[in-house]
Write a protein that holds these residues in place. Structure first.
Motif, short mmCIF file in Angstrom:
data_model
loop_
_atom_site.label_atom_id
_atom_site.label_comp_id
_atom_site.label_asym_id
_atom_site.label_seq_id
_atom_site.Cartn_x
_atom_site.Cartn_y
_atom_site.Cartn_z
N UNK A 184 -3.80 -11.32 7.27
CA UNK A 184 -2.16 -10.81 6.14
C UNK A 184 -3.73 -9.62 6.11
N UNK A 185 -4.31 -8.58 6.42
CA UNK A 185 -5.50 -7.61 6.27
C UNK A 185 -4.66 -6.70 5.67
N UNK A 186 -5.37 -6.23 4.42
CA UNK A 186 -4.18 -4.84 3.56
C UNK A 186 -5.59 -4.00 3.10
N UNK A 187 -5.52 -3.23 3.09
CA UNK A 187 -6.34 -1.67 2.45
C UNK A 187 -6.13 -2.07 0.50
N UNK A 188 -8.00 -2.22 0.06
CA UNK A 188 -7.95 -1.92 -1.30
C UNK A 188 -7.57 -0.82 -2.21
N UNK A 201 0.47 0.28 1.90
CA UNK A 201 2.14 -0.72 1.65
C UNK A 201 0.68 -1.65 1.30
N UNK A 202 1.64 -2.85 0.49
CA UNK A 202 0.75 -3.72 0.08
C UNK A 202 0.37 -5.19 1.33
N UNK A 203 -0.65 -5.72 1.25
CA UNK A 203 -1.00 -7.30 1.71
C UNK A 203 0.09 -7.54 2.00
N UNK A 204 1.11 -8.40 3.00
CA UNK A 204 2.06 -9.51 3.28
C UNK A 204 1.16 -10.29 4.12
N UNK A 205 1.35 -12.10 3.54
CA UNK A 205 0.97 -12.84 4.22
C UNK A 205 1.11 -13.01 5.64
N UNK A 206 0.45 -12.56 6.12
CA UNK A 206 0.67 -13.21 8.15
C UNK A 206 0.72 -11.77 9.08
N UNK A 207 0.63 -10.61 8.02
CA UNK A 207 1.01 -9.65 8.73
C UNK A 207 -0.01 -8.71 8.31
N UNK A 208 -0.04 -7.66 8.95
CA UNK A 208 -0.80 -6.48 8.64
C UNK A 208 -0.89 -4.86 8.84
N UNK A 209 -1.00 -4.51 7.01
CA UNK A 209 -0.22 -3.63 6.35
C UNK A 209 -0.69 -2.68 7.59
N UNK A 210 -2.36 -2.34 7.89
CA UNK A 210 -2.00 -1.90 9.06
C UNK A 210 -1.76 -1.31 10.05
N UNK A 211 -0.96 -2.14 10.90
CA UNK A 211 -0.46 -2.25 11.49
C UNK A 211 1.05 -1.84 11.78
N UNK A 212 1.85 -1.64 10.44
CA UNK A 212 2.88 -1.83 9.93
C UNK A 212 2.66 0.09 9.38
N UNK A 213 1.50 0.17 9.46
CA UNK A 213 1.90 1.44 8.86
C UNK A 213 1.61 2.86 9.54
N UNK A 214 1.18 1.82 11.11
CA UNK A 214 0.42 2.78 12.15
C UNK A 214 2.27 2.59 13.01
N UNK A 215 2.37 1.64 12.71
CA UNK A 215 4.22 1.59 13.38
C UNK A 215 5.09 3.03 12.94
N UNK A 216 4.27 3.50 11.05
CA UNK A 216 5.18 4.11 10.70
C UNK A 216 5.94 5.60 10.88
N UNK A 217 4.13 5.24 10.92
CA UNK A 217 4.09 7.39 11.30
C UNK A 217 3.21 7.43 12.29
#
Length: 368
Positions: A184-188, A201-217
């Protein structure tokens, strides 16, 4: 989760460092497990990640004899600048994850070593600050949905004194990086993509915040007209990174690329992609001397640099070992990594009968 701080290891020599593998061990001991997984991991089953290293070990160089190597010049020209080694620090995001000094520490070490530093679009320090570290800086560009941001980034890179633009072509979407998903990797809070004014964005269990951010931008529609668009908007030398197919390399040059970087993104994008060093000779042949061809993914030793040159590369990009250095000791750790590579490469050149980089590129090499 906190990056390694700057205290004792930044100002004291790293203990027991004879190879980049020694630095890797120190970083693995020092970094938080989820941060270590982020920098060490690849995509999918990490087949390509492992294959990159295995492929280098299959490259055999034929050394020359009866050559005077009492003087050995490891330097070369890279896009109008003299580099102390045929090597640049690869673009890597969010370097403050592994040390508080982040990109500024790594760029300062690269400047002292006399090699170019490639600052990422997703740097955790501003382009201007990194370029101000005093060395040769190249700017790596991701293709973003907001074209105004892309235009602004190119202008900022030029105004900051960057000497080249490196357009990354192999991230239409982020590779499925299982370690990050499991963690559930997230940036500090202290690490952000400051060049794009982003908040991932914030940490979500079972998801990568970096993957979500990349998909968005990131814009997955990147295509050949977009390369021409970038070419028309910068006066700097333009390299295309993430090329493995010879036909793609040739077309990139046709559209104005000044360099090609053969890369599978360090095994972090398509799992099962060909190891970069195995793709290198055909790309070099397809380009036909019209521009320099660089190699990225899997470089760990000075002998690897020699192998890449013997297969036709003009230079290599070094990624993870620099992050290991940051994690092990900040700027001093990166300096240790670059010192090891310099010493190994110089020794390999002499043992191969190469008094200069041009003669290293003239060596014969085969893949066993």
């Amino acid at each position: 989760m906190r990056a390694a701080s700057g205290d004792p290891l930044v100002t004291a020599p790293l203990p027991g460092v004879w190879s980049t593998a020694d630095v890797e061990r120190l970083a693995a001991e020092r970094l938080a497990p989820d941060v270590w997984d982020y920098i060490a991991g690849g995509s999918g089953d990490e087949v390509t990640l492992a294959a990159n290293r295995a492929a280098f070990d299959r490259v055999a160089v034929v050394p020359r004899s009866f050559v005077d190597v009492s003087a050995c010049d490891t330097g070369c020209d890279l896009f109008g600048v003299r580099a102390a080694l045929p090597l640049a620090v690869a673009p890597m995001a969010y370097q403050r994850l592994v040390h508080d000094g982040g990109e500024l520490a790594a760029a300062s070490a690269a400047a002292a070593a006399g090699v170019p530093y490639v600052v990422s679009t997703l740097s955790s320090e501003p382009i201007e600050a990194v370029a101000g570290a005093g060395g040769t800086t190249w700017f790596q560009l991701y293709w973003l949905r907001d074209r105004d941001v892309v235009t602004t980034l190119l202008r900022r890179a030029e105004d900051a004194g960057c000497r080249a633009v490196v357009l990354t072509a192999d991230v239409p979407v982020l590779g499925r990086r299982l370690r990050d998903l499991r963690n559930g990797f997230a940036l500090p809070s202290w690490v952000k993509p400051v060049n794009t004014d982003g908040d991932v964005g914030e940490r979500v269990p079972g998801d990568s915040v970096i993957a979500r951010h990349t998909s968005a931008v990131f814009d997955p529609s990147l295509s050949w007209p977009d390369l021409a668009w970038v070419r028309a908007r910068t006066r700097l030398p333009l390299l295309v990174k993430g090329v493995l197919d010879p036909a793609d390399a040739a077309r990139a040059v046709d559209l104005g690329a000044d360099g090609v970087v053969v890369s599978n993104h360090g095994g972090r994008q398509l799992d099962g992609a060909v190891p970069s060093v195995l793709a290198l000779p055909e790309v070099v042949a397809a380009v036909g001397g019209r521009c320099p061809v660089l190699l990225d993914s899997g470089v760990r030793t000075g002998v690897d640099v020699l192998r890449a040159l013997a297969l036709g590369a003009a230079a290599v990009l070094v990624g993870r070992p620099v992050l290991w250095g940051l994690g092990a000791g900040g700027e001093r750790g990166v300096t240790a990594v670059l010192d090891v590579l310099r010493e190994e490469f110089g020794t390999a050149m002499r043992l191969a009968g190469c008094p200069d980089v041009a003669s290293a590129r003239a060596l014969t090499a085969s893949v066993r």
